[in-house]
Design a protein around this motif. Structure first.
Motif, short mmCIF file in Angstrom:
data_model
loop_
_atom_site.label_atom_id
_atom_site.label_comp_id
_atom_site.label_asym_id
_atom_site.label_seq_id
_atom_site.Cartn_x
_atom_site.Cartn_y
_atom_site.Cartn_z
N PRO A 1 0.76 -1.25 0.00
CA PRO A 1 0.00 0.00 0.00
C PRO A 1 0.80 1.31 0.00
O PRO A 1 0.33 2.28 -0.60
CB PRO A 1 -0.87 -0.14 1.25
CG PRO A 1 -1.15 -1.60 1.31
CD PRO A 1 0.13 -2.25 0.91
N LEU B 1 0.09 5.25 -1.22
CA LEU B 1 -0.10 6.25 -0.18
C LEU B 1 0.91 7.39 -0.25
O LEU B 1 0.56 8.55 -0.02
CB LEU B 1 -0.05 5.58 1.20
CG LEU B 1 -1.21 4.63 1.50
CD1 LEU B 1 -0.91 3.79 2.73
CD2 LEU B 1 -2.50 5.42 1.70
N ILE C 1 -1.62 4.95 8.56
CA ILE C 1 -2.99 4.93 8.08
C ILE C 1 -3.81 3.80 8.69
O ILE C 1 -4.98 3.99 9.04
CB ILE C 1 -3.02 4.83 6.54
CG1 ILE C 1 -2.45 6.12 5.92
CG2 ILE C 1 -4.43 4.58 6.02
CD1 ILE C 1 -3.20 7.38 6.29
N ASN D 1 -6.61 2.46 -5.06
CA ASN D 1 -6.07 3.82 -5.03
C ASN D 1 -7.20 4.82 -4.74
O ASN D 1 -7.02 5.77 -3.97
CB ASN D 1 -5.39 4.15 -6.36
CG ASN D 1 -4.57 5.41 -6.31
OD1 ASN D 1 -3.57 5.48 -5.59
ND2 ASN D 1 -4.96 6.41 -7.08
N TYR E 1 -8.21 4.42 -1.00
CA TYR E 1 -7.28 5.11 -0.11
C TYR E 1 -7.49 6.62 -0.17
O TYR E 1 -7.40 7.32 0.85
CB TYR E 1 -5.83 4.80 -0.50
CG TYR E 1 -5.38 3.37 -0.31
CD1 TYR E 1 -6.09 2.49 0.51
CD2 TYR E 1 -4.24 2.90 -0.93
CE1 TYR E 1 -5.67 1.18 0.68
CE2 TYR E 1 -3.80 1.60 -0.77
CZ TYR E 1 -4.52 0.73 0.04
OH TYR E 1 -4.10 -0.56 0.20
#
Length: 325
Positions: free
Chosen positions: A94, A98, A164, A309, A312
């Protein structure tokens, strides 16, 4: 005459492509962990290299290099200098998305060639065995009273995965003022010492990163981000939902090539990695690290990345960390 030369050029190009496809890989491969030793990226890429060699799926030497910095941003920038080169393979998860969404790098997953997703891993929230906290609910209650009362640490950079996943859990638990929660980023090798030394109160990290400390009794794992409990040494660690927090976080991991990686190399890796994940050697490693098998080939992986994506992006907007348009 021009058409004749053009035809000859096309023929040469076709023959050259066929030759490279037939002989690839014909020299040592460079596998890159975009962080220091000991973390999830390092473990994953080294395990892949080991299994590929043990199973003789790859006969060329595989050299694994660590390239830490910027939460993966240094290695991601390095890959941009290898455009079209089929001999550099990097592992990501991830943070690849991010660090772009939070404005730490201009590059994103679109600046690499997805080869295959390999596994799902999950996060863990651990405290020292001497900690006053005995449940993740107690941590969240403390944060509700004072967001600055609990120091959280992780391996990833500010706004990236370890940060996160904790904020997602805190938001689901009803904690407000998420931006006020203290988060400290460490290099691999420093995070556990910081936790045990009392420099942070909670470590937000991956399952593999807490296994050894849990075995020695040095830490307590208050919760994991998986949809259900995992086995092995972490069998007694509750999920967030078991603790009354309606959240989960999937740490997918996969391999990527450089931008504009030749199609023959992409096909080679999709086929080779598909064979690898079906071997007993791979199963042994998956069980050892409490991973979940999640093979996904190149095109499907690219589609998944586009979707997640956007997911997020929504989360980051909610907590004020999105730096996009």
């Amino acid at each position: 005459m021009k058409l004749r030369f053009l035809g000859i050029f096309v023929l040469i190009l076709v023959l050259a492509t066929h030759f490279f496809a037939e002989t690839y890989p014909s020299k040592p491969l460079n596998f890159i962990a975009p962080a220091g030793p000991g973390g999830g990226w390092d473990t994953t890429i080294r395990v892949v290299a080991q299994v590929l060699k043990e199973t003789n799926l790859v006969t060329q030497p595989i050299v694994v290099n660590n390239m830490p910095g910027g939460g993966g941003g240094v290695a991601l920038a390095h890959m941009q200098t290898k455009k079209g080169d089929p001999y550099n393979i990097i592992v990501f998860s991830p943070p690849l998305l991010l660090i772009n969404l939070t404005g730490q790098t201009q590059y994103s997953y679109k600046n690499l060639t997805p080869l295959a997703m390999l596994i799902h891993d999950y996060g863990a929230f651990a405290v020292s065995k001497k900690s006053k906290y005995n449940s993740i609910a107690e941590v969240m209650e403390a944060l509700k009273k004072d967001p600055k009362s609990v120091k959280v640490g992780g391996i990833s950079s500010f706004g990236s995965m370890d940060h996160i996943q904790f904020l997602i859990a805190a938001k689901a638990a009803g904690v407000e003022n998420l931006k006020d929660i203290t988060y400290v980023s460490f290099q691999e090798g420093e995070h556990m010492a910081a936790l045990l030394g009392g420099h942070i109160d909670v470590l937000s990290t991956g399952l593999a990163e807490v296994t050894t400390a849990l075995q020695t009794g040095a830490v307590k794992v208050l919760a994991i981000t998986a949809p259900q409990r995992v086995g092995g040494i972490l069998a007694n660690a509750p999920t967030l939902r078991e603790e009354g927090i309606d959240a989960e976080f999937i740490n997918w991991r996969g391999l990527f090539g450089a931008p504009e990686m030749p199609e023959y190399a992409v096909k080679y890796w999709v086929d080779t990695l598909n064979k690898m994940v079906q071997t007993p050697e791979w199963d042994k490693m998956v069980n050892k690290y409490n991973w979940t098998k999640a093979f996904m080939p190149s095109e499907e992986f690219a589609q998944y990345l586009a979707k997640v994506n956007e997911d997020y992006k929504i989360v980051l907007k909610e907590i004020g960390l999105y730096k996009g348009e």
